[in-house]
Design a protein around this motif. Structure first.
Motif, short mmCIF file in Angstrom:
data_model
loop_
_atom_site.label_atom_id
_atom_site.label_comp_id
_atom_site.label_asym_id
_atom_site.label_seq_id
_atom_site.Cartn_x
_atom_site.Cartn_y
_atom_site.Cartn_z
N UNK A 54 0.83 -1.26 0.00
CA UNK A 54 0.14 -0.18 -0.14
C UNK A 54 0.72 1.20 -0.07
N UNK A 55 0.15 2.53 -0.18
CA UNK A 55 0.97 3.52 0.01
C UNK A 55 0.34 4.31 1.14
N UNK A 56 1.03 4.87 1.92
CA UNK A 56 1.02 5.68 3.28
C UNK A 56 0.17 6.76 2.81
N UNK A 57 -1.24 6.90 3.27
CA UNK A 57 -2.15 7.79 3.00
C UNK A 57 -3.23 7.91 3.96
N UNK A 103 4.63 1.81 1.09
CA UNK A 103 5.31 3.03 0.13
C UNK A 103 5.01 4.27 0.91
N UNK A 104 6.04 4.57 1.69
CA UNK A 104 5.87 5.91 2.78
C UNK A 104 6.87 6.93 2.25
N UNK A 105 7.52 6.90 1.23
CA UNK A 105 8.64 7.74 1.07
C UNK A 105 7.81 9.07 0.95
N UNK A 106 6.86 9.34 0.41
CA UNK A 106 6.11 10.64 0.23
C UNK A 106 4.50 9.96 0.53
N UNK A 107 3.90 10.57 1.56
CA UNK A 107 2.48 10.11 2.08
C UNK A 107 1.48 11.25 1.46
N UNK A 124 0.00 4.04 11.41
CA UNK A 124 -0.84 5.25 11.57
C UNK A 124 -0.30 5.97 12.73
N UNK A 125 0.64 5.39 13.79
CA UNK A 125 1.21 6.40 14.66
C UNK A 125 2.39 7.11 14.12
N UNK A 126 3.20 6.57 13.28
CA UNK A 126 3.87 7.57 12.65
C UNK A 126 3.36 8.64 11.69
N UNK A 127 2.08 8.54 11.07
CA UNK A 127 1.25 9.51 10.54
C UNK A 127 0.74 10.55 11.39
#
Length: 323
Positions: free
Chosen positions: A160-163, A240-244, A275-278
């Protein structure tokens, strides 16, 4: 000298970090970042059978939109898998995107050109038929019909992508597996046949403080996770969390430089850490609350073993707060 790899611990979540500025990055930056991250883990790759990589391509969107998993990130994972001994013929990159203009979809999303660099193409999981999987204790679904490739693969990479998302707050590993479900069951955000008996109460507020529609959506995510566990297929989620991206998960929102990927065998634990890191409290995130109540994992960041692959250390809650 080649860096020694850590053997994958099924109970751990692994974090790999890099510095990134701005809200876009070139294809090769994503590719190298993903390759470096996955190369730090020793994966239990099968000698035979397919390895399915499942990105998030829910709508036709450009890679830099951050609405979808970047094709460069997938290319980097392919590089790492090949370097760890996977055979090119074992690898499939597939998503169930349910659109008649499949070629246009893959082209616009950058997957036609991007996967061409590693000798692969995007396959539509909708085309090979489905397999019904029973869900013991299912709350909304007694069974789900998965795409055949998702039930017959020997190893599954959920990418997934981080969003953020308008229903689930974050959309990471758990929600991304919707792409492996055939329609109409795939469309879990909408009111479905299984929801019709509760249509008149859909907007009633539950004890959790959300609408019944949202509460059932949360249980759908857990039902799906239970179903995947029934398949018994070894799996790894790689975000994929390079850019969220914040906002609704689609066109409304802003892109954010994050500079991390997280990996783990447990979809729930990966989502709690992500979720915590976001910047969102996983203990106050309804779909993760439901998953924890159903015994699928904890929402307490203090109880999760997080390994920082950048330096090889285990991270405590205070270190994660700093990140």
């Amino acid at each position: 000298m080649e860096r020694s790899r850590l053997r994958l611990d099924m109970e751990c979540v692994y974090l790999y970090r890099t510095d990134v500025e701005g809200t876009t990055a070139p294809f090769e930056r994503y590719r190298e970042f993903a390759r470096e991250a996955l190369q730090r883990l020793e994966l239990p790759l099968p000698e035979t059978g397919t390895i399915l990589l499942n990105p998030n391509i829910t709508v036709p969107a450009a890679p830099d939109s951050r609405i979808i998993t970047h094709p460069g990130f997938i290319a980097g994972l392919v590089d790492a898998l090949l370097e760890q001994g996977a055979d090119q013929d074992q690898l499939l990159v597939g998503e169930g995107y349910g659109h008649k203009k499949r070629g246009h979809w893959a082209q616009l999303s950058g997957y036609t050109q991007g996967l061409g660099r590693v000798g692969l193409e995007l396959i539509d999981l909708d085309l090979a038929g489905g397999v019904e999987v029973a869900i013991p204790g299912g709350v909304v679904f007694p069974q789900l019909t998965f795409a055949r490739q998702a039930t017959e693969c020997a190893f599954y990479l959920n990418v997934p992508v981080a969003k953020c998302h308008n229903l689930s707050l974050t959309t990471l590993a758990m929600k991304n597996t919707q792409g492996t479900i055939l329609s109409p069951q795939r469309h879990m955000c909408a009111q479905q046949t299984e929801d019709e008996p509760f249509a008149d109460q859909a907007h009633d507020i539950t004890e959790r403080g959300i609408s019944l529609h949202e509460e059932r959506f949360c249980h759908k995510q857990s039902d799906k996770t239970v179903a995947r566990l029934q398949l018994g297929i070894p799996q790894l989620s790689v975000v994929d969390g390079l850019i969220g991206r914040d906002g609704t998960g689609f066109n409304h929102g802003d892109n954010r430089p994050l500079g991390w990927t997280i990996m783990g065998a447990s979809e729930v634990l990966v989502d709690v850490v992500g979720t915590y890191l976001m910047g969102i409290d996983p203990q106050a995130t309804p779909y993760l609350q439901v998953a924890a109540e159903r015994g699928l994992g904890t929402t307490r960041i203090e109880d999760i073993d997080v390994v920082d692959l950048t330096v090889g250390d285990r991270l405590d809650a205070a270190s994660l707060r700093q990140l």
